[in-house]
Design an enzyme around this catalytic site. Sequence first.
Site, PDB file in Angstrom:
ATOM      1  N   SER A 269       0.905  -1.360  -0.083  1.00  0.00           N
ATOM      2  CA  SER A 269      -0.040   0.108  -0.278  1.00  0.00           C
ATOM      3  C   SER A 269       0.666   1.987   0.159  1.00  0.00           C
ATOM      4  CB  SER A 269      -0.828   0.400   1.839  1.00  0.00           C
ATOM      5  OG  SER A 269       0.082  -0.228   2.209  1.00  0.00           O
ATOM      6  N   ASP A 518      -2.479   6.563  11.626  1.00  0.00           N
ATOM      7  CA  ASP A 518      -2.077   6.180  10.623  1.00  0.00           C
ATOM      8  C   ASP A 518      -0.497   7.217  10.369  1.00  0.00           C
ATOM      9  OD1 ASP A 518      -1.087   5.255   8.301  1.00  0.00           O
ATOM     10  OD2 ASP A 518      -2.412   5.688   7.112  1.00  0.00           O
ATOM     11  N   HIS A 521       1.622   5.223   6.564  1.00  0.00           N
ATOM     12  CA  HIS A 521       1.120   5.400   5.219  1.00  0.00           C
ATOM     13  C   HIS A 521       1.849   7.053   5.298  1.00  0.00           C
ATOM     14  CE1 HIS A 521      -0.908   2.016   4.810  1.00  0.00           C
ATOM     15  NE2 HIS A 521      -0.197   2.259   4.071  1.00  0.00           N
TER      16      HIS A 521
END
Length: 553
Positions: A269, A518, A521
């Site tokens: 990802s 998060d 990312h």
Amino acid sequence: MDRQRSFSFKPKRLLVFSFTICSSILFIISFSIWVIKLTPSAPLETHLQFNTSSLLTVQTLTGFNGNSSVSGVKGSILINTQLRKTENASGFSAISVIDGLPIKNSESQVVEDEDEDEVSEDSDFTENSPPMVEIVPGISSDKIEEENISAISFKRVGIPSGETIAEEKNRGTGFEKALVSSIERVEEKRTRDCDLTRGRWVYDESYSLYTNASCPFIDEGFNCEGNGRPDKAYTKLRWQPQDCYIPRFNATKMLELIRGKRLVFVGDSINRNQWESMLCMLMGAIKDAKKVYETHGRRITKDKGTYSFRFVDYRCTVEYYVTHFLVHEGKARVGQKRVQTLRIDSIDRGSSRWKGADILVFNTAHWWSHYKTKAGFLIVLTFGADIRINYYQEGGQVHPRLDVSTAFRKALTTWASWVDKHINPSKTQVFFRSSAPSHFRGGHWNSGGHCKEATSPLPETSSTFVSQKSTVVEEVIKQMKTPVTVLNITSLSEYRIDGHPSVYGRRQGKPYSSGIQDCSHWCLPGVPDSWNEILYAHLQSKRGLTGFRLVNR
């Protein structure tokens, strides 16, 4: 009769007289030509005059010799040159230098041709500093014909205000030596490598290259501004290597580089993060958004792992294929149970889609270095320390115990073998992006780790396990037959604790469960844009358009 005879010429005497006169004339002409050839050509005298806006007026008084060369600019740049200027507001002047001498001006910009992008940079000038001359991508050191030139193409460079070069030379201040020394540094930078891993993050008001409003391809997890993040400084930073200038991303030029081709991102990802960034950056050159579409009509979400966007006018596709480990995730029987395993000797089953790409960007790291669970099994604890029980599989054997670092090397070796077997290096350029760091503080992703408070980069960094993975990647790639370029973005990304979504990876009103943030990312626009600028620089470098060789040390 006698007097008339004395004034007459006999035909023979007339012939001798005429021959003598002609011979003398020819001798004089030949001698004059010989003298002219021995006489040095008149030197070029160029007057450079500054006006109030620090622009140059250039007047050539005599022509160049037809064989003149700019490659010997060290001496020629000071010959018969006068500067006259008025003070400007900044206290600096702008002097034109022959095309081929890249430069910083007083406003801290590298100025290329008028139709090129400008790259701003912090200024290190002081009132008594010599000119700062930096390498400009794409400049050749070949000789330039200068016959019948009445004007010269110039670029700008910042110099201290005040005295002219002639006055400085007469006063013996060493100004000429400083200028020559700067030019020598240019030549040194022209030939040496550029280490992209050494540099700093620079605030640049002209960034970002797009916004969440101008790009329709940012999915919810990366759309920090759309999810309510109030600060914007994280979008204004660009990476500046200390040895060179990487070219500012030009969407039109990038699309021309991939015209009629396939640009394919393969990985986890984080690679999807970079792929979405590339889509957004390329959209800056698209006037009709309807001419960019997903070939299967899919909307970008975390649930789908295969996307191919076509840019109609350029007949190219920008694609993404998900694979967490590059190798096959399967199942095997251990005792009475079927358990999930990682086939470290077998390439991912989606590899057939990677074939035929013109540019391939691989990565794997995210799932090798985090607490990750799959079907109740703890996959990875800490790279190089965790021992997995009944997880890694080779052939029909499931290893009862195998450490992560060994499994990682075996998986990369499997990937390398596939590349060597199925990729034609004359058609396909292969890149491998290094691991992108996470910045969890006070815990891991599932145990209270956070990064919300960070709004600026770290002043310094340190990393241990990341360097171990990077070492494995480099060692495996060195054994490959196919050329693979490592996009080493680890160290530069280590500084950017401020670039993660943290709590802004969800729309307002949809908080993370159990306080999970998060910090793996990246927000878009943001740090992955710099990764793509580095990729763009490598693609230009491979075509000889940068003037230096990019390396990752």
